[in-house]
Design a protein around this motif. Structure first.
Motif, PDB file in Angstrom:
ATOM      1  N   ASN A   1       0.823  -1.214   0.000  1.00  0.00           N
ATOM      2  CA  ASN A   1       0.000   0.000   0.000  1.00  0.00           C
ATOM      3  C   ASN A   1       0.852   1.257   0.000  1.00  0.00           C
ATOM      4  OD1 ASN A   1      -2.511   1.348  -0.086  1.00  0.00           O
ATOM      5  ND2 ASN A   1      -2.420   1.729   2.119  1.00  0.00           N
ATOM      6  N   GLY A   2       1.851   1.265  -0.862  1.00  0.00           N
ATOM      7  CA  GLY A   2       2.704   2.436  -0.994  1.00  0.00           C
ATOM      8  C   GLY A   2       3.620   2.272  -2.196  1.00  0.00           C
ATOM      9  N   PRO A   3       4.310   3.341  -2.579  1.00  0.00           N
ATOM     10  CA  PRO A   3       5.227   3.242  -3.712  1.00  0.00           C
ATOM     11  C   PRO A   3       6.521   2.524  -3.337  1.00  0.00           C
ATOM     12  CG  PRO A   3       5.259   5.457  -2.809  1.00  0.00           C
ATOM     13  CD  PRO A   3       4.221   4.700  -2.028  1.00  0.00           C
ATOM     14  N   VAL A   4       7.069   1.791  -4.283  1.00  0.00           N
ATOM     15  CA  VAL A   4       8.337   1.105  -4.099  1.00  0.00           C
ATOM     16  C   VAL A   4       9.289   1.494  -5.222  1.00  0.00           C
ATOM     17  CG1 VAL A   4       7.410  -0.839  -2.785  1.00  0.00           C
ATOM     18  CG2 VAL A   4       7.452  -0.946  -5.301  1.00  0.00           C
ATOM     19  N   PHE A   5      10.584   1.373  -4.938  1.00  0.00           N
ATOM     20  CA  PHE A   5      11.612   1.793  -5.874  1.00  0.00           C
ATOM     21  C   PHE A   5      12.527   0.641  -6.250  1.00  0.00           C
ATOM     22  CE2 PHE A   5      11.245   6.407  -5.830  1.00  0.00           C
ATOM     23  CZ  PHE A   5      10.618   6.678  -4.629  1.00  0.00           C
ATOM     24  N   GLY A   6      13.240   0.836  -7.362  1.00  0.00           N
ATOM     25  CA  GLY A   6      14.358  -0.017  -7.699  1.00  0.00           C
ATOM     26  C   GLY A   6      15.595   0.509  -6.987  1.00  0.00           C
ATOM     27  N   GLY A   7      16.683  -0.244  -7.056  1.00  0.00           N
ATOM     28  CA  GLY A   7      17.902   0.142  -6.373  1.00  0.00           C
ATOM     29  C   GLY A   7      18.678   1.263  -7.058  1.00  0.00           C
ATOM     30  N   GLY A   8      18.228   1.606  -8.274  1.00  0.00           N
ATOM     31  CA  GLY A   8      18.897   2.676  -9.012  1.00  0.00           C
ATOM     32  C   GLY A   8      19.974   2.139  -9.953  1.00  0.00           C
ATOM     33  N   THR A   9      20.125   2.772 -11.096  1.00  0.00           N
ATOM     34  CA  THR A   9      21.138   2.420 -12.087  1.00  0.00           C
ATOM     35  C   THR A   9      21.983   3.652 -12.378  1.00  0.00           C
ATOM     36  OG1 THR A   9      19.730   0.757 -13.148  1.00  0.00           O
ATOM     37  CG2 THR A   9      21.571   1.617 -14.442  1.00  0.00           C
ATOM     38  N   THR A  10      23.292   3.520 -12.209  1.00  0.00           N
ATOM     39  CA  THR A  10      24.203   4.612 -12.521  1.00  0.00           C
ATOM     40  C   THR A  10      24.621   4.521 -13.981  1.00  0.00           C
ATOM     41  OG1 THR A  10      25.037   4.719 -10.261  1.00  0.00           O
ATOM     42  CG2 THR A  10      26.410   5.693 -11.985  1.00  0.00           C
TER      43      THR A  10
ATOM     44  N   LYS B   1      22.678   2.846  -1.052  1.00  0.00           N
ATOM     45  CA  LYS B   1      21.459   2.042  -1.240  1.00  0.00           C
ATOM     46  C   LYS B   1      20.433   2.795  -2.089  1.00  0.00           C
ATOM     47  CE  LYS B   1      21.940  -0.617   3.022  1.00  0.00           C
ATOM     48  NZ  LYS B   1      21.252  -1.119   4.259  1.00  0.00           N
ATOM     49  N   GLY B   2      19.319   2.117  -2.362  1.00  0.00           N
ATOM     50  CA  GLY B   2      18.273   2.722  -3.179  1.00  0.00           C
ATOM     51  C   GLY B   2      17.346   3.612  -2.372  1.00  0.00           C
ATOM     52  N   LEU B   3      16.410   4.218  -3.083  1.00  0.00           N
ATOM     53  CA  LEU B   3      15.428   5.088  -2.449  1.00  0.00           C
ATOM     54  C   LEU B   3      14.407   4.271  -1.664  1.00  0.00           C
ATOM     55  CD1 LEU B   3      14.829   7.441  -5.500  1.00  0.00           C
ATOM     56  CD2 LEU B   3      15.949   8.087  -3.369  1.00  0.00           C
ATOM     57  N   GLU B   4      13.963   4.805  -0.543  1.00  0.00           N
ATOM     58  CA  GLU B   4      12.957   4.153   0.293  1.00  0.00           C
ATOM     59  C   GLU B   4      11.870   5.169   0.651  1.00  0.00           C
ATOM     60  OE1 GLU B   4      12.553   1.678   4.515  1.00  0.00           O
ATOM     61  OE2 GLU B   4      14.218   3.062   4.228  1.00  0.00           O
ATOM     62  N   TRP B   5      10.633   4.858   0.324  1.00  0.00           N
ATOM     63  CA  TRP B   5       9.502   5.715   0.680  1.00  0.00           C
ATOM     64  C   TRP B   5       9.214   5.581   2.155  1.00  0.00           C
ATOM     65  CZ3 TRP B   5       4.345   4.005   1.922  1.00  0.00           C
ATOM     66  CH2 TRP B   5       3.396   5.045   2.012  1.00  0.00           C
ATOM     67  N   ILE B   6       9.067   6.719   2.842  1.00  0.00           N
ATOM     68  CA  ILE B   6       8.797   6.722   4.278  1.00  0.00           C
ATOM     69  C   ILE B   6       7.301   6.840   4.541  1.00  0.00           C
ATOM     70  CG2 ILE B   6       9.141   7.994   6.427  1.00  0.00           C
ATOM     71  CD1 ILE B   6      11.866   8.914   5.231  1.00  0.00           C
ATOM     72  N   GLY B   7       6.645   7.744   3.818  1.00  0.00           N
ATOM     73  CA  GLY B   7       5.214   7.931   4.026  1.00  0.00           C
ATOM     74  C   GLY B   7       4.731   9.230   3.428  1.00  0.00           C
ATOM     75  N   TYR B   8       3.410   9.418   3.472  1.00  0.00           N
ATOM     76  CA  TYR B   8       2.844  10.686   3.029  1.00  0.00           C
ATOM     77  C   TYR B   8       1.676  11.102   3.912  1.00  0.00           C
ATOM     78  CZ  TYR B   8      -0.955   8.153   0.474  1.00  0.00           C
ATOM     79  OH  TYR B   8      -2.028   7.363   0.110  1.00  0.00           O
TER      80      TYR B   8
END
Lengths: 110, 120
Positions: free
Chosen positions: A97-106, B43-50
């Motif tokens: 129930n929230g947005p998720v991300f990938g680890g990122g690509t340089t 590390k990658g981005l992590e959503w905390i909340g809104y």
């Protein structure tokens, strides 16, 4: 460990076409649209692609996005030195129930 | 042009509460979701909340017990409080504006981020 999977690095020479992949699951990419963000260190991340393949105003058409099943891709054609940055994919996850991300690509422009 | 700017202490002691404020200029808070996102070193981005502009918070399940996000429309600001911090909370913290329903949710404006280090 990020929910979405991206390769940690990618590279290309000026003028070349580069693609970056993003793999997820049925609860995120398989159910919702994918967004891509461009991030130069020390600056604010920028929305590059939204809703799988839409470019916000001002983003060059050299950048394109696509989605198939539980995977998505970002393509950059006519690579330029200014494209050297980190690229992050993201999507809403219905299970979390929230947005998720990938680890990122340089991305490195050789 | 909407701009977001994070502010707050760059150093927080273990077990204390991390507090950050995000000031929004060039637009109002109305109609949008106001988010905090972090990126630990390497590390990658992590959503905390809104927090939606009129209420209804939504927090990451992994941080929910320690997070509070609030909105102050009179100041065009929103704030993050993260309690009982440890070294694992060391990260660059970003604020961002969210829009769209779950299916289309995206962050269309971001702050440039602020590094918060947890150390005694």
């Amino acid at each position: 460990q990020s929910v979405l999977t991206q390769p940690p690095s990618a590279s290309g020479t000026p003028g070349q076409r580069v693609t970056i992949s993003c793999s997820g699951s049925s609860s995120n990419i398989g159910s919702n649209t994918v967004n891509w963000y461009q991030h130069l260190p020390g600056t604010a991340p920028k929305l590059l692609i939204y809703s799988n393949d839409q470019r916000p105003s001002g983003v060059p058409d050299r950048f394109s996005g696509s989605k198939s099943g539980t995977s998505a891709s970002l393509a950059i054609s006519g690579l330029q030195s200014e494209d050297e940055a980190d690229y992050h994919c993201a999507a809403w996850d219905d299970s979390l129930n929230g947005p998720v991300f990938g680890g990122g690509t340089t991305l490195t422009v050789l | 042009q909407v701009q977001l700017q994070e502010s707050g202490p760059g150093l927080v002691k273990p077990s204390e509460t991390l507090s950050l404020t995000c000031t929004v200029s060039g637009g109002s808070l109305s109609g949008y979701y106001w988010n905090f996102i972090r990126q630990p070193p390497g590390k990658g981005l992590e959503w905390i909340g809104y927090m939606y502009y009129s209420g209804n918070p939504n927090y990451s399940p992994s941080l929910k017990s320690r997070v509070t996000i609030s909105v102050d429309a009179s100041k065009n600001q929103f704030s993050l409080k993260l309690s009982s911090v440890t070294a694992a909370d060391t990260a660059v913290y970003y604020c961002a504006r969210g829009r769209g329903g779950a299916y289309h949710y995206r962050f269309d404006y971001w702050g440039q981020g602020t590094l918060v280090t947890v150390s005694s």
